[in-house]
Motif scaffolding. Structure first.
Motif: not given
Lengths: 271, 260
Positions: A265-266, A250-253, A245-246, A255-258
């Motif tokens: 991304h930012r 990539e796809t995080p698994g 949505a953001l 919270v750290v990855d995210f």
């Protein structure tokens, strides 16, 4: 470690549960086996320790055909935690229950004692060691069921719905137990509908539907095909949906990855 | 997944009978099995009444399979016990101090035939009757709902037990329990299989009681039923007739009018 070669399996009632399924699992892999009820997940998993034997094709565990082994022999290699602990608990004390598996595998009394101690510690039940299993809360019994198989110290561990009915504390216990398995280099296979939990622990998703593996991939591509997910009755883990949505590629698994991906991304957007 | 009862849905005239009519048929067979004085007559009840009924209800294969599967342990143990220990003159076989006697074998055959009729009558009833309809029919005639419920549960419990026992067997084998091998090994394997079966069933019982309470099972006052049962005058007449025949059989037996 585990190899399925064109496995077919039909239940006595005539339901074709596995259709020409081939699969290979290596030592130390962390796998989530996901899909709708009736997709064939449990049937597949029950082939791993010989509870079910293929109708056609072969299943090899450590290179040996499961048809030539008893379940008790395969229990040395593959530990299988069933969903409902009440369908296995029988001992008078918690520690006897946990000792049952290791004893069956022929470990010495000293070894059994050590295995029981560390398994109970892993699920936080050391204080309850001499209680009766049915005096425990349902969630504690669930953890006891997991500990009783974990204690067998098998190189492969299959867990059927390990977090069902567990609160945060219990789920954390399972998480830390899984972390122990990973650091010991064990192969872990989670059968679960809790994809958020899976996402934090696994690196490979085997998505099943209609008795066949529909997709076998890492998190980066496991949830790309909406049509497939619909057919398999799955929704990507929350973090993966949030990332999408953001507009994160990539796809995080975890919270750290995210956070790492979000940061990247930012930075990319602002530059 | 198998249905939790033995009931086999078939489109047969037998299936469409009122549950009480079926019950009367089965009751007749049971009373006959208990009161008829000659073993051959008892066997005739099985061969000439129960088997044709099962065929009429299109459940003959399942009927034969279940009744023969259940009877052989009785046949075997009765033959051994009665054959060796019942008093008698005609010795067929001498094994040290034990002797197999003809009278004992005859007695065992008689008991086995009667048990076969009772068991298979109940099996037939379960094969052709939906348990909930049977319970409805009985409670309509004034049977307390609690008792109807107990009967219903009793009918359902064996296949449910079986399913659960299979899961338990799987989960203990997965923990390295060797269930194949000699007798000692098998006996030792029994505790881990039987204990969870009983304990988890007791747990389930507790939840069942709460669920029943939550759905108003113990509420007082009249209630309606979702299903209605079709009854006919000939069926009602047949039931009265069966009842009379049953009473006559019992009376005849008690008064000693029927002798071998």
């Amino acid at each position: 470690m585990l190899r399925f070669e064109s496995v077919h399996f039909t239940y006595p009632g005539g339901v074709e549960a596995l259709i020409d399924l081939s699969l290979s699992i290596e030592q130390g892999e962390r796998i989530a086996l996901v899909g709708e009820n009736g997709a064939g997940k449990s049937t597949l998993a029950k082939h791993m320790n010989g509870l079910l034997k293929p109708g056609r094709g072969r299943v090899l565990v450590n290179g040996e055909d499961t048809r030539r082994k008893t379940v008790a022999q395969l229990a040395h290699i593959v530990g299988y935690v069933f969903q409902n602990p009440d369908e296995q608990l029988f001992s008078n004390t918690v520690q006897d229950e946990v000792a049952f598996g290791p004893r069956n595998l022929g470990f010495s009394p000293q070894e059994v004692e050590e295995m029981v101690r560390s398994a109970l510690e892993a699920v936080g039940l050391q204080a309850a060691a001499s209680e009766h299993p049915y005096d425990l809360l349902p969630a504690q019994r669930k953890l006891l069921g997991i500990a009783s198989v974990y204690a067998m110290d098998t190189p492969v561990l299959v867990l059927d719905e390990p977090t069902m009915g567990l609160d945060l504390h219990g789920t954390r216990m399972v998480s830390s137990l899984l972390a122990d398995c990973f650091s010991a280099g064990k192969t872990v296979i989670l059968i679960s509908h809790d994809l958020d939990f899976c996402a934090e622990h696994v690196e490979r998703y085997i998505i099943m539907a209609d008795g066949a593996v529909q997709l076998d991939a890492g998190i980066d591509s496991a949830f790309d095909d909406p049509g497939l997910l619909e057919r398999a009755g799955l929704e990507p883990p929350q973090l993966a949906r949030l990332a999408r949505a953001l507009g994160i590629q990539e796809t995080p698994g975890t919270v750290v990855d995210f956070l790492a991906m979000w940061e990247k991304h930012r930075r990319r957007r602002s530059s | 997944m198998s249905t939790p009862t033995l009931y086999l849905p078939r489109d047969s005239r037998l299936h469409h009978l009122h549950p009480l009519t079926k019950l009367a048929l089965i009751g007749l067979a049971i009373v006959a099995g208990a009161t008829l004085p000659v073993t051959l007559w008892v066997i005739a009840v099985y061969l000439l009444i129960l088997m044709p009924l099962a065929a009429w209800g299109k459940v003959l294969p399942a009927f034969l399979r279940s009744s023969l599967l259940l009877i052989w342990p009785f046949a075997l143990s009765l033959t051994l016990i009665q054959g060796f220990f019942a008093p008698g003159e005609h010795i067929l076989l001498q094994l040290g101090p034990l002797s197999l006697k003809l009278e004992g074998i005859q007695l065992a055959a008689d008991y086995t035939a009667r048990i076969l009729v009772w068991l298979s009558a109940v099996i037939l009833l379960m094969l052709i009757t939906r348990p909930d309809q049977l319970m409805l029919a009985l409670t309509e005639r004034g049977l307390p709902r609690q008792i109807g419920y107990i009967i219903l549960t009793a009918l359902q419990i064996i296949p449910r037990f079986q399913q659960r026992a299979e899961t338990i067997l799987d989960s203990q084998r997965a923990r390295g329990l060797e269930t194949e091998g000699n007798l000692v090994k098998r006996l030792r394997a029994l505790v881990p299989l039987v204990a969870p079966l009983i304990l988890s069933s007791i747990l389930e019982l507790d939840e069942r009681a709460i669920a029943l309470e939550a759905r108003g099972f113990t509420r007082a006052g009249p209630r309606t039923s979702l299903t209605t049962l079709k009854d006919t005058a000939p069926q009602s007449a047949f039931r009265w007739l069966s009842l009379i025949v049953m009473l006559l059989l019992i009376l005849a037996r008690a008064a000693g009018w029927m002798t071998a």
